[in-house]
Each structure stands twice: as structure tokens, then as C-alpha cells.
Write a protein that holds these residues in place. Structure first.
Motif, PDB file in Angstrom:
ATOM      1  N   ALA A 151      -9.479  -1.194   1.476  1.00 49.91           N
ATOM      2  CA  ALA A 151      -8.248  -1.716   0.867  1.00 49.91           C
ATOM      3  C   ALA A 151      -7.121  -1.756   1.893  1.00 49.91           C
ATOM      4  N   SER A 152      -7.016  -0.702   2.688  1.00 51.98           N
ATOM      5  CA  SER A 152      -5.965  -0.653   3.712  1.00 51.98           C
ATOM      6  C   SER A 152      -6.153  -1.765   4.740  1.00 51.98           C
ATOM      7  N   LEU A 153      -7.380  -1.958   5.183  1.00 52.37           N
ATOM      8  CA  LEU A 153      -7.654  -2.984   6.187  1.00 52.37           C
ATOM      9  C   LEU A 153      -7.461  -4.388   5.609  1.00 52.37           C
ATOM     10  N   GLU A 154      -7.760  -4.537   4.319  1.00 58.21           N
ATOM     11  CA  GLU A 154      -7.515  -5.835   3.676  1.00 58.21           C
ATOM     12  C   GLU A 154      -6.016  -6.161   3.703  1.00 58.21           C
ATOM     13  N   TYR A 155      -5.204  -5.146   3.476  1.00 57.03           N
ATOM     14  CA  TYR A 155      -3.747  -5.349   3.562  1.00 57.03           C
ATOM     15  C   TYR A 155      -3.373  -5.766   4.980  1.00 57.03           C
ATOM     16  N   GLY A 156      -3.980  -5.092   5.953  1.00 56.07           N
ATOM     17  CA  GLY A 156      -3.680  -5.409   7.359  1.00 56.07           C
ATOM     18  C   GLY A 156      -4.001  -6.847   7.717  1.00 56.07           C
ATOM     19  N   VAL A 157      -5.129  -7.344   7.251  1.00 56.09           N
ATOM     20  CA  VAL A 157      -5.508  -8.712   7.624  1.00 56.09           C
ATOM     21  C   VAL A 157      -4.861  -9.754   6.715  1.00 56.09           C
ATOM     22  N   ALA A 158      -4.803  -9.467   5.392  1.00 57.21           N
ATOM     23  CA  ALA A 158      -4.330 -10.486   4.451  1.00 57.21           C
ATOM     24  C   ALA A 158      -2.815 -10.632   4.450  1.00 57.21           C
ATOM     25  N   VAL A 159      -2.093  -9.549   4.623  1.00 52.79           N
ATOM     26  CA  VAL A 159      -0.631  -9.604   4.559  1.00 52.79           C
ATOM     27  C   VAL A 159      -0.003  -9.601   5.950  1.00 52.79           C
ATOM     28  N   LEU A 160      -0.512  -8.731   6.822  1.00 49.36           N
ATOM     29  CA  LEU A 160       0.105  -8.590   8.140  1.00 49.36           C
ATOM     30  C   LEU A 160      -0.498  -9.534   9.170  1.00 49.36           C
ATOM     31  N   GLY A 161      -1.677 -10.074   8.860  1.00 45.38           N
ATOM     32  CA  GLY A 161      -2.246 -11.098   9.732  1.00 45.38           C
ATOM     33  C   GLY A 161      -2.920 -10.591  10.992  1.00 45.38           C
ATOM     34  N   THR A 162      -3.483  -9.385  10.974  1.00 50.05           N
ATOM     35  CA  THR A 162      -4.209  -8.922  12.157  1.00 50.05           C
ATOM     36  C   THR A 162      -5.419  -9.818  12.391  1.00 50.05           C
ATOM     37  N   LYS A 163      -5.746 -10.016  13.657  1.00 56.56           N
ATOM     38  CA  LYS A 163      -6.789 -10.991  14.000  1.00 56.56           C
ATOM     39  C   LYS A 163      -8.131 -10.364  14.352  1.00 56.56           C
ATOM     40  N   VAL A 164      -8.132  -9.056  14.503  1.00 56.24           N
ATOM     41  CA  VAL A 164      -9.391  -8.374  14.802  1.00 56.24           C
ATOM     42  C   VAL A 164      -9.373  -7.001  14.130  1.00 56.24           C
ATOM     43  N   SER A 226     -16.128  -6.641   1.607  1.00 57.76           N
ATOM     44  CA  SER A 226     -14.791  -7.162   1.373  1.00 57.76           C
ATOM     45  C   SER A 226     -14.804  -8.688   1.380  1.00 57.76           C
ATOM     46  N   THR A 227     -14.487  -9.277   0.224  1.00 55.79           N
ATOM     47  CA  THR A 227     -14.434 -10.741   0.166  1.00 55.79           C
ATOM     48  C   THR A 227     -13.313 -11.269   1.045  1.00 55.79           C
ATOM     49  N   VAL A 228     -12.250 -10.471   1.191  1.00 52.05           N
ATOM     50  CA  VAL A 228     -11.123 -10.884   2.033  1.00 52.05           C
ATOM     51  C   VAL A 228     -11.578 -10.990   3.491  1.00 52.05           C
ATOM     52  N   VAL A 229     -12.223  -9.922   3.979  1.00 55.00           N
ATOM     53  CA  VAL A 229     -12.689  -9.896   5.372  1.00 55.00           C
ATOM     54  C   VAL A 229     -13.767 -10.966   5.589  1.00 55.00           C
ATOM     55  N   LYS A 230     -14.703 -11.024   4.675  1.00 60.06           N
ATOM     56  CA  LYS A 230     -15.821 -11.953   4.805  1.00 60.06           C
ATOM     57  C   LYS A 230     -15.343 -13.404   4.910  1.00 60.06           C
ATOM     58  N   GLY A 231     -14.407 -13.765   4.029  1.00 63.55           N
ATOM     59  CA  GLY A 231     -13.897 -15.138   4.027  1.00 63.55           C
ATOM     60  C   GLY A 231     -13.181 -15.492   5.318  1.00 63.55           C
ATOM     61  N   LEU A 232     -12.355 -14.576   5.806  1.00 61.29           N
ATOM     62  CA  LEU A 232     -11.582 -14.847   7.022  1.00 61.29           C
ATOM     63  C   LEU A 232     -12.478 -14.914   8.258  1.00 61.29           C
ATOM     64  N   LYS A 234     -15.569 -15.915   8.265  1.00 60.53           N
ATOM     65  CA  LYS A 234     -16.282 -17.181   8.175  1.00 60.53           C
ATOM     66  C   LYS A 234     -15.400 -18.354   8.612  1.00 60.53           C
ATOM     67  N   GLU A 235     -14.105 -18.221   8.322  1.00 64.24           N
ATOM     68  CA  GLU A 235     -13.157 -19.275   8.722  1.00 64.24           C
ATOM     69  C   GLU A 235     -12.766 -19.180  10.192  1.00 64.24           C
ATOM     70  N   GLY A 236     -13.220 -18.151  10.870  1.00 66.30           N
ATOM     71  CA  GLY A 236     -12.873 -17.981  12.281  1.00 66.30           C
ATOM     72  C   GLY A 236     -11.478 -17.430  12.501  1.00 66.30           C
ATOM     73  N   LYS A 237     -10.862 -16.876  11.449  1.00 66.82           N
ATOM     74  CA  LYS A 237      -9.505 -16.339  11.567  1.00 66.82           C
ATOM     75  C   LYS A 237      -9.491 -14.834  11.815  1.00 66.82           C
ATOM     76  N   LEU A 238     -10.646 -14.227  11.787  1.00 69.93           N
ATOM     77  CA  LEU A 238     -10.742 -12.772  11.944  1.00 69.93           C
ATOM     78  C   LEU A 238     -12.070 -12.428  12.597  1.00 69.93           C
ATOM     79  N   LYS A 239     -12.019 -11.380  13.425  1.00 68.73           N
ATOM     80  CA  LYS A 239     -13.244 -10.901  14.057  1.00 68.73           C
ATOM     81  C   LYS A 239     -13.382  -9.412  13.737  1.00 68.73           C
ATOM     82  N   VAL A 240     -14.594  -8.980  13.405  1.00 67.11           N
ATOM     83  CA  VAL A 240     -14.856  -7.562  13.198  1.00 67.11           C
ATOM     84  C   VAL A 240     -15.826  -7.105  14.275  1.00 67.11           C
ATOM     85  N   ALA A 241     -15.451  -6.069  15.008  1.00 66.89           N
ATOM     86  CA  ALA A 241     -16.293  -5.597  16.091  1.00 66.89           C
ATOM     87  C   ALA A 241     -16.457  -4.083  15.998  1.00 66.89           C
ATOM     88  N   ALA A 242     -17.517  -3.578  16.627  1.00 63.85           N
ATOM     89  CA  ALA A 242     -17.764  -2.138  16.686  1.00 63.85           C
ATOM     90  C   ALA A 242     -17.644  -1.666  18.127  1.00 63.85           C
TER      91      ALA A 242
END
Ligand SMILES: [Zn+2]
Length: 256
Positions: A151-164, A226-232, A234-242
Motif C-alpha cells: 500500500a505504501s509503495l502504491e502511494y509512492g508510484v501512483a501519487v508521487l510518481g516514482t519511476k522505479v 498490486s494492480t497499480v504496480v502491474k499496470g504501470l 506494463k505501460e513502461g512507466k515503472l520498473k521493479v528491480a531486486a
């Protein structure tokens, strides 16, 4: 460069600590962001709809107005910061002074999010040579993607616009070690075990291997649950890395 990414003043903004309009503007900004988030992540009906549309989910452009970096560039900036940390060429200490001087605390523009362990030897901002407002950090022992963390990370990407989003395990992780051992522990510490056990099942009892597997599993979990993370993504607006942080050298190694 990070030196140029000190939070910028909004258009027409006057940096006067006595000007109450600043606080009002700040409040209204935060309220608008909060409402956007509630609209995006909110009630059950919307969440059901989001689940249905899945990867076709898109957000208003204004949500992503803050960081203009691409996901790859955001990750590269993080890694460049770690290089400065490892080679003792840190620049973020100088940026702190500049930000305080601008009295610019009313807004945040983090370009990256990091999920790390709570371990005291993993000071995330320092490790990436970042300062106030640059990275959105969630920390929990074992860097596990629980509902609250997601939930916290969803806020970070959906509202604050973090890219990774970087999920970072580290050498000598006590949470992974305890899960491998499976020993009796006081209080609720063992609540972490079920989250980390899949990595131990996959990688065996080697601490480093299990810790790296755990970071990759938690990163994958973020993208799946996370549907929020997954969608972004797929759209190339977000990257998740380990990644894996070597406490002895200070080096962050990307795992995928
Ligand atoms: Zn740890």
C-alpha cells in the motif's frame, strides 16, 4: 544529475516562511494528492474495476508530472549514487544545506522507491547518496512485501510518481537467517517467517543465496499482487528491480 534534482518551487511560489499562503497552498496540494490517491486506490467497487481492467489501467497525466525520468534512468541514478557512496564521493550532504536554505519542505518529488530491511547497517539514503525528497523508502525486517508495504509503495508510484521500485536485501540479514534456522523466537518475530520461507525453499540454507532469492521473490510479488504496480510496469512507466547490498563494501548489486 542528482545535484540538479533539488525540489523545485512551484510556479509563482514565494519562498517566505511568514507567508501563510504557502501553507495553504501546501495543504491544498496535499489534499489534492490525497484525493487523487483515494480515487485511484479507493473503495471496493473501484478496486474491483481496477482488477478487471488490469494492465489497461491508466492514470491522469498530472499524477506523473513530478519526475520526468524514465524508469531506466531512475534506476541508473540510484546506482550512480551508490557508486559515489562506495568511492566516497558523496554529494548529498551539500544538497541538504541547499534544500534547507530554500525552505522547500512543502512538496516531495521522489524519483525512486526502495523497499529495504530495517537493519541499522542499511541506511538507504546514504547508500544511494540521496537527500531529502529524492527517494521514497519503506523498511521492514526481511524487506518483505506485506499488504501495508505494498500500500505504501502504491502511494509512492501512483501519487508521487516514482519511476522505479528497488527491493533490496542485504548481507548478514538476521530475518532471513532466523527463517533458515526456524528457531523459537520471542514475541511476533516469527510472523516474518512465512514471508521469507519461499526463498529458503527455493535457495536452500545458504544465507546469501536465500537473501538474494528473497529480494527477487518480493519484487515479483509486488508486480503480481498490486494492480497499480502491474499496470504501470506494463505501460513502461515503472520498473521493479531486486538488489543485494554488501555491507562490507557498500556495493549494491542488481539481481535481475
Ligand atoms: Zn535484514
Amino acid at each position: 544529475m542528482s545535484m540538479n534534482r533539488a525540489p523545485k518551487l512551484p510556479q509563482g511560489f514565494v519562498s517566505d516562511p511568514d507567508d501563510h499562503r504557502i501553507q495553504e497552498q501546501s495543504d491544498s496540494c496535499h489534499e489534492a494528492a490525497r484525493r487523487r490517491f483515494l480515487r485511484l486506490a479507493g473503495a471496493g467497487a473501484l478496486m474491483s474495476l481496477m482488477a478487471k481492467v488490469g494492465s489497461e489501467l491508466s492514470f491522469p497525466e498530472s499524477v506523473f508530472a513530478q519526475s520526468t525520468l524514465t524508469p531506466d534512468a531512475a534506476l541508473a541514478d540510484l546506482m550512480a549514487g551508490n557508486e559515489r557512496f562506495v568511492t566516497r564521493r558523496i554529494t548529498s550532504d551539500a544538497q541538504d544545506l541547499a534544500i534547507l536554505k530554500q525552505n522547500n519542505a512543502e512538496k516531495q518529488e521522489p524519483f525512486a522507491a526502495v523497499l529495504s530491511c530495517a537493519d541499522s547497517r542499511v541506511p538507504v539514503e546514504l547508500v544511494f547518496d540521496q537527500t531529502i525528497g529524492h527517494i521514497f523508502v519503506t523498511r521492514v525486517a526481511g524487506n518483505v512485501a506485506t499488504s501495508e508495504i505494498i500500500a505504501s509503495l502504491e502511494y509512492g508510484v501512483a501519487v508521487l510518481g516514482t519511476k522505479v521500485i528497488l527491493v533490496m536485501g542485504h548481507a548478514g540479514c538476521g530475518a532471513v537467517k532466523a527463517t533458515i534456522q526456524g528457531a523459537e523466537v520471542p514475541g511476533q518475530i516469527s510472523a516474518l517467517y512465512p514471508h521469507i520461507q519461499p526463498a529458503v525453499d527455493q535457495a536452500g540454507n545458504n544465507l546469501e543465496a536465500a537473501t538474494k532469492a528473497n529480494a527477487k521473490i518480493q519484487a515479483a510479488l509486488l508486480g503480481e499482487s498490486s494492480t497499480v504496480v502491474k499496470g504501470l510496469v506494463k505501460e513502461g512507466k515503472l520498473k521493479v528491480a531486486a538488489a543485494y547490498y554488501d555491507i562490507a563494501t557498500g556495493n549494491v548489486m542488481l539481481l535481475n
